[in-house]
Design an enzyme around this catalytic site. Structure first.
Site, PDB file in Angstrom:
ATOM      1  N   SER A  41       0.813  -1.206   0.000  1.00 17.73           N
ATOM      2  CA  SER A  41       0.000   0.000   0.000  1.00 17.73           C
ATOM      3  C   SER A  41       0.860   1.275   0.000  1.00 17.73           C
ATOM      4  O   SER A  41       1.686   1.448  -0.899  1.00 17.73           O
ATOM      5  CB  SER A  41      -0.945  -0.046   1.211  1.00 17.73           C
ATOM      6  OG  SER A  41      -1.997   0.848   1.064  1.00 17.73           O
ATOM      7  N   ASP A 254      -8.604  -5.475  -5.796  1.00 24.52           N
ATOM      8  CA  ASP A 254      -8.433  -4.207  -5.077  1.00 24.52           C
ATOM      9  C   ASP A 254      -8.750  -3.038  -5.992  1.00 24.52           C
ATOM     10  O   ASP A 254      -8.113  -2.871  -7.032  1.00 24.52           O
ATOM     11  CB  ASP A 254      -6.985  -4.117  -4.582  1.00 24.52           C
ATOM     12  CG  ASP A 254      -6.681  -2.767  -3.962  1.00 24.52           C
ATOM     13  OD1 ASP A 254      -7.626  -2.109  -3.481  1.00 24.52           O
ATOM     14  OD2 ASP A 254      -5.504  -2.380  -3.959  1.00 24.52           O
ATOM     15  N   HIS A 308      -6.570  -5.746  -1.682  1.00 22.67           N
ATOM     16  CA  HIS A 308      -5.553  -4.777  -1.259  1.00 22.67           C
ATOM     17  C   HIS A 308      -4.830  -5.407  -0.071  1.00 22.67           C
ATOM     18  O   HIS A 308      -5.492  -5.931   0.813  1.00 22.67           O
ATOM     19  CB  HIS A 308      -6.227  -3.473  -0.842  1.00 22.67           C
ATOM     20  CG  HIS A 308      -5.270  -2.348  -0.602  1.00 22.67           C
ATOM     21  ND1 HIS A 308      -4.647  -1.671  -1.622  1.00 22.67           N
ATOM     22  CD2 HIS A 308      -4.829  -1.787   0.536  1.00 22.67           C
ATOM     23  CE1 HIS A 308      -3.865  -0.731  -1.119  1.00 22.67           C
ATOM     24  NE2 HIS A 308      -3.953  -0.778   0.185  1.00 22.67           N
TER      25      HIS A 308
END
Ligand SMILES: *[C@@H]1O[C@H](CO)[C@@H](O)[C@H](O)[C@H]1NC(C)=O
Ligand SMILES: *[C@@H]1O[C@H](CO)[C@@H](O)[C@H](O)[C@H]1NC(C)=O
Ligand SMILES: *[C@@H]1O[C@H](CO)[C@@H](O)[C@H](O)[C@H]1NC(C)=O
Length: 331
Positions: A41, A254, A308
Site C-alpha cells: 500500500s 483491489d 488490497h
C-alpha cells in the site's frame, strides 16, 4: 497550511531508515544477511526511497554495509493521481460500469478523473454514474462486504475517489461489548489485533522494550508530515541500474490501488519481458498470474491475486509466492 511541526516526507524516510539501522547495529549477527525491503500500500512510496537511500549509502561506503538484494511491494501507491485515476478503468474491466459509461467518462473527462474542471458538467455527470455504481463496494476487495456503514455514523462520501487511507474509526466497535454478528466483516479481524498487540505477554515475547508502547493502535496518525513526493516512479527507474530483484504483486480485486495502474507504470519502465504472462498455482489451484521482466541483472516479477494487501486475503498463496521468489524458483 503547513504547521511548524510538519516534517517533509523525505525526512521521515531518513528517520525510518535510521531506526532500521539502529536495530541492525543492536543485532549485528543479521548484518550480513541478504536484505529485502518489503511493504504494501502506502509503502509503495517509502520502500523505493529507502532502497535508493541505502544504495547511495553503499556507494559512499557508509557503515554499516548492508547486503541489499531487492525489494517487494504489494498494491503499491506509486503515483497517487495515476493510481486512483485507474479506478475508472478497473471498474470497467470488472464489469462494475458499462462500456458506455466508461467511454463517455474517458471522452468527457479526457482521461483525467482526479482534477476535474467544475464547469465540465458532462464529466461530472459521468463520474456521478461511476459513483452510483461503485460507492457501496468495499474498496480493498470488491467481492467482500462493505462494513463502513456499521463503522461510521457519518453518511458515506459521495465521492468515488474516497481514499482507503482515511480508515474509519472503528474504536467504538472495540469498546462496545456487542458486536454486530452479521454480516461477516473483514474489519472484525482488526479488533482482535488491538487485544493481541496490547497484551503484555505478547509484547514481551515479541521483544518490545517495556514501556515503549503504551497503547498500540493499528494506525497511529499523530505524525504529521507534508507530502513532498507525489510519485515514486523515478526511484524505481533509478534502482533498475542497481541490479536488484523486485517483486510487485497486486491483489486484482483491489479497487483502491488497482492492478491496471500498477501495470501501466511497470510498462513505462520499458523493461524486457523474460517470462510471459502465465498462471501460478498453489495446491493445484490457480492463485493468480505472473510475468517477469529483466534488464541486465535487474529483474522485476509482477504477480496478481487477492485484495488490497494481498497476504491478508490469500495468506497461504502469498506465502507460497514469496517463498518461491526468494528461492529463485519460477512463481
Ligand atoms: C448516466 O446516468 C444517467 C441517469 O441515470 C443516464 O441518463 C445516463 O444515460 C447515464 N450515462 C451513461 C453513459 O450511461
Ligand atoms: C503514536 O506515535 C507517537 C510518536 O511516535 C507516540 O508518542 C504515541 O505513543 C503513539 N500512539 C499510539 C496510540 O501508538
Ligand atoms: C520508454 O519508451 C517510450 C517509447 O519508446 C519513451 O517515450 C519513454 O521515454 C521510455 N521510458 C523510459 C523510462 O525510458
Amino acid at each position: 497550511m503547513v504547521s511548524r511541526l510538519d516534517v517533509l516526507f523525505t525526512i521521515y524516510i531518513k528517520f525510518l531508515l535510521l531506526s532500521c539501522l539502529q536495530w541492525l547495529m543492536a543485532h549485528p549477527k543479521f548484518l550480513k544477511n541478504q536484505l529485502y525491503l518489503a511493504g504494501d500500500s502506502y509503502s509503495g512510496k517509502i520502500v523505493p526511497m529507502i532502497a535508493q537511500e541505502i544504495s547511495e549509502g553503499l556507494d559512499a561506503g557508509i557503515e554499516p554495509i548492508l547486503n541489499l538484494k531487492g525489494y517487494v511491494l504489494g498494491n503499491p501507491v506509486t503515483d497517487e493521481n495515476k493510481d486512483i485515476n485507474s479506478r475508472i478503468q478497473f471498474s470497467y474491466l470488472k464489469a462494475l460500469i458499462t462500456h458506455e459509461i466508461y467511454e463517455s467518462a474517458k471522452i468527457n473527462c479526457k482521461g483525467d478523473y482526479m482534477n476535474v474542471d467544475p464547469s465540465n458538467g458532462l464529466c461530472i455527470a459521468d463520474l456521478q454514474n461511476v459513483t452510483t455504481c461503485t460507492q457501496n463496494l468495499y474498496l480493498a476487495n470488491i467481492l467482500e462486504p462493505d462494513c463502513s456503514i456499521y463503522a461510521s455514523p457519518k453518511p458515506k462520501l459521495l465521492n468515488w475517489h474516497r481514499s482507503i487511507f482515511m480508515e474509519q474509526d472503528f474504536s467504538h466497535f472495540l469498546l462496545s461489548p456487542t458486536r454486530p454478528p452479521t454480516p461477516w466483516c473483514r474489519v472484525y479481524n482488526y479488533y482482535s489485533s488491538y487485544e493481541w498487540a496490547n497484551d503484555k505477554t505478547v509484547q514481551r515475547v515479541l521483544g518490545v522494550r517495556e514501556g515503549t508502547i503504551k497503547d498500540w493502535a493499528r494506525c497511529n496518525r499523530t505524525l504529521s508530515y507534508t507530502k513532498d513526493i507525489s510519485s515514486s516512479l523515478n526511484y524505481h527507474r533509478n534502482l533498475i541500474k542497481r541490479g536488484y530483484r523486485v517483486l510487485i504483486y497486486s491483489g486484482d480485486l483491489d479497487m483502491a490501488i488497482p492492478y491496471v495502474g500498477t501495470e501501466t507504470w511497470i510498462k513505462s519502465l520499458n523493461l524486457t519481458i523474460d517470462s510471459g504472462w502465465q498462471p501460478w498455482s498453489v495446491e493445484g489451484q490457480v492463485a493468480g498470474y505472473w510475468m517477469r521482466y529483466i534488464e541486465s541483472i535487474y529483474s522485476l516479477t509482477y504477480a496478481t491475486g487477492g485484495g488490497h494487501t494481498a497476504p491478508e486475503y490469500k495468506p497461504k498463496e502469498c506465502l507460497a509466492l514469496i517463498s518461491r521468489w526468494l528461492a529463485l524458483y519460477p512463481i
